[in-house]
Design a protein around this motif. Structure first.
Motif, short mmCIF file in Angstrom:
data_model
loop_
_atom_site.label_atom_id
_atom_site.label_comp_id
_atom_site.label_asym_id
_atom_site.label_seq_id
_atom_site.Cartn_x
_atom_site.Cartn_y
_atom_site.Cartn_z
N GLY A 119 -7.28 52.12 -52.79
CA GLY A 119 -8.56 52.35 -53.44
C GLY A 119 -8.43 53.08 -54.76
O GLY A 119 -7.37 53.12 -55.39
N GLU A 120 -9.52 53.67 -55.18
CA GLU A 120 -9.59 54.43 -56.42
C GLU A 120 -8.67 55.64 -56.35
O GLU A 120 -8.30 56.11 -55.27
N PRO A 121 -8.29 56.21 -57.52
CA PRO A 121 -7.51 57.45 -57.50
C PRO A 121 -8.23 58.52 -56.68
O PRO A 121 -9.46 58.55 -56.61
N LEU A 122 -7.47 59.40 -56.09
CA LEU A 122 -7.99 60.47 -55.26
C LEU A 122 -7.86 61.80 -56.00
O LEU A 122 -6.76 62.15 -56.46
N ALA A 123 -8.97 62.53 -56.10
CA ALA A 123 -8.97 63.83 -56.75
C ALA A 123 -9.22 64.90 -55.70
O ALA A 123 -10.22 64.84 -54.97
N PHE A 124 -8.32 65.88 -55.63
CA PHE A 124 -8.46 66.99 -54.70
C PHE A 124 -8.58 68.28 -55.51
O PHE A 124 -7.62 68.70 -56.16
N VAL A 125 -9.76 68.88 -55.47
CA VAL A 125 -10.04 70.09 -56.24
C VAL A 125 -10.00 71.29 -55.30
O VAL A 125 -10.67 71.30 -54.27
N CYS A 126 -9.21 72.30 -55.67
CA CYS A 126 -9.11 73.49 -54.82
C CYS A 126 -10.40 74.31 -54.94
O CYS A 126 -10.81 74.68 -56.05
N THR A 127 -11.03 74.58 -53.78
CA THR A 127 -12.31 75.30 -53.77
C THR A 127 -12.35 76.44 -52.75
O THR A 127 -13.42 76.97 -52.47
N ARG A 133 -11.10 83.90 -55.15
CA ARG A 133 -12.49 83.67 -55.55
C ARG A 133 -12.60 82.75 -56.76
O ARG A 133 -13.62 82.08 -56.94
N CYS A 134 -11.55 82.66 -57.58
CA CYS A 134 -11.60 81.76 -58.73
C CYS A 134 -11.73 80.30 -58.29
O CYS A 134 -12.35 79.49 -58.98
N CYS A 135 -11.13 79.98 -57.14
CA CYS A 135 -11.18 78.59 -56.67
C CYS A 135 -12.61 78.20 -56.33
O CYS A 135 -13.02 77.05 -56.57
N ALA A 136 -13.38 79.13 -55.77
CA ALA A 136 -14.79 78.85 -55.49
C ALA A 136 -15.61 78.91 -56.77
O ALA A 136 -16.46 78.05 -57.02
N LEU A 137 -15.36 79.90 -57.59
CA LEU A 137 -16.16 80.13 -58.79
C LEU A 137 -16.06 78.97 -59.77
O LEU A 137 -17.05 78.56 -60.38
N TYR A 138 -14.84 78.43 -59.92
CA TYR A 138 -14.62 77.36 -60.89
C TYR A 138 -14.41 75.99 -60.25
O TYR A 138 -14.76 74.97 -60.83
N GLY A 139 -13.82 75.99 -59.05
CA GLY A 139 -13.50 74.72 -58.42
C GLY A 139 -14.70 73.99 -57.85
O GLY A 139 -14.83 72.77 -58.00
N ARG A 140 -15.58 74.72 -57.18
CA ARG A 140 -16.72 74.05 -56.54
C ARG A 140 -17.64 73.36 -57.54
O ARG A 140 -18.05 72.22 -57.31
N PRO A 141 -18.00 74.00 -58.65
CA PRO A 141 -18.83 73.27 -59.62
C PRO A 141 -18.16 72.02 -60.16
O PRO A 141 -18.82 71.00 -60.39
N LEU A 142 -16.85 72.09 -60.39
CA LEU A 142 -16.14 70.91 -60.89
C LEU A 142 -16.18 69.79 -59.86
O LEU A 142 -16.50 68.63 -60.20
N ALA A 143 -15.87 70.10 -58.60
CA ALA A 143 -15.88 69.07 -57.57
C ALA A 143 -17.26 68.46 -57.42
O ALA A 143 -17.41 67.23 -57.28
N THR A 144 -18.29 69.30 -57.45
CA THR A 144 -19.65 68.81 -57.29
C THR A 144 -20.05 67.89 -58.44
O THR A 144 -20.63 66.81 -58.22
N GLU A 145 -19.71 68.28 -59.66
CA GLU A 145 -20.08 67.45 -60.81
C GLU A 145 -19.30 66.14 -60.83
O GLU A 145 -19.86 65.09 -61.14
N LEU A 146 -18.02 66.18 -60.50
CA LEU A 146 -17.24 64.94 -60.46
C LEU A 146 -17.79 63.99 -59.41
O LEU A 146 -17.89 62.78 -59.64
N ALA A 147 -18.13 64.54 -58.24
CA ALA A 147 -18.63 63.69 -57.16
C ALA A 147 -19.99 63.08 -57.51
O ALA A 147 -20.29 61.95 -57.11
N PRO A 168 -10.19 75.80 -62.76
CA PRO A 168 -10.13 74.95 -61.57
C PRO A 168 -8.90 74.04 -61.58
O PRO A 168 -8.54 73.49 -62.61
N THR A 169 -8.27 73.92 -60.40
CA THR A 169 -7.07 73.11 -60.28
C THR A 169 -7.38 71.83 -59.51
O THR A 169 -8.28 71.80 -58.66
N MET A 170 -6.60 70.79 -59.79
CA MET A 170 -6.85 69.49 -59.17
C MET A 170 -5.53 68.75 -59.00
O MET A 170 -4.67 68.77 -59.89
#
Length: 287
Positions: A119-127, A133-147, A168-170
């Motif tokens: 399938g399509e490429p898979l993106a895994f964002v650390c949240t 706390r940086c993973c939640a602070l920066y990762g969750r908004p990125l994952a939400t917007e990408l999705a 945010p890391t991916m």
């Protein structure tokens, strides 16, 4: 209080060659909250989590939990779980009724588990904010917007990719390139390139299948030549070989990153080792 991400950015810390080394990834869907040690601190059966950690360690496989972006309520009801196992250029997948089924997998032969993923490429964002706390602070908004953006790729949240201070890391599969300090536009460009078998150097931490000197060598030759096709280069040690036969030896020094900085929020400042490329030399072809 300043975050570890802010401290790293203020110091201009290089991001290249900082990806976690993982020749094989095992990523297991687990909804609900995650603790700092997610396999033993989530709604996954802790006995299964401990056993899975042990099997993965014995097989030199990096294991993590994943979930879809959005609300993370877990109704504790039985549900099927998506699983991905991946190497440098391949991904296989399965759906299991019980994560305990994975204890029967032969992780010493990961490429024989599940079915090929095409399938399509898979993106895994650390949240995982319980890890840092940086993973939640920066990762969750990125994952939400990408999705929500409808762009290329399937987007998942994941528990730990290393390098909190680069949030945010991916991680992108296939190919296993890791990224940091992303914004939605750059992340979307990374996924679009991955769909075409190409790698974006902006924000690239390196290919996880290589050790950190190998990551540095790969990225240095790509920067030198402009080669962005993933499969055009292979790395052994710090020698890089192009599919057309050209080769380069890359000199990589391991130096302390000064001044000290925290690797995670709340941690004492340290001087992490960074990879410094000191030379790239073309290898003469034999006539």
């Amino acid at each position: 209080m300043s975050t570890c991400t802010a401290a790293s950015a203020e110091l201009g810390e290089p991001i290249a060659a900082t990806a976690a080394t993982a020749r094989t990834w095992l990523l297991v869907e687990q909804p609900g909250p995650w603790g700092a040690k997610a396999l033993r601190g989530s709604h996954l059966d802790p006995d299964v989590g401990r056993a899975l950690e042990k099997l993965a360690a014995e097989a030199d496989v990096r294991v993590g939990l994943i979930r879809r972006p959005g609300r993370h309520a877990d109704a504790h009801e039985p549900q099927r779980r998506r699983v991905y196992v991946a190497g440098a250029s391949w991904v296989r997948t399965a759906v299991v009724d019980d994560p305990g089924e994975l204890l029967g997998w032969d992780l010493t032969a990961p490429a024989e588990q599940g079915e090929p993923y095409e399938g399509e490429p898979l993106a895994f964002v650390c949240t995982n904010g319980k890890r840092d706390r940086c993973c939640a602070l920066y990762g969750r908004p990125l994952a939400t917007e990408l999705a929500a953006g409808g762009g290329p790729g399937q987007v998942w949240e994941t528990t730990h990719l290393g390098g909190h201070r680069f949030s945010p890391t991916m991680l992108v599969l296939p190919y296993g390139y890791a990224y940091g300090r992303l914004d939605p536009d750059l992340a979307g460009a990374v996924l679009a390139a991955a769909r075409d078998g190409r790698v974006v150097l902006d924000g690239c931490r390196g290919r996880s299948a290589y050790d950190r000197p190998g990551q540095a060598a790969d990225l240095a030759v790509r920067a030198l030549t402009g080669e962005d096709r993933v499969d055009a280069l292979t790395v052994e040690g710090t020698r890089v070989t192009h599919v057309d036969g050209r080769q380069w030896d890359v000199d990589v020094a391991q130096v302390a990153a000064e001044p000290p900085r925290p690797e995670s929020c709340g941690a004492a400042p340290v001087t992490p080792v960074r990879m410094e490329v000191t030379g790239v030399r073309a290898v003469s072809r034999r006539s």
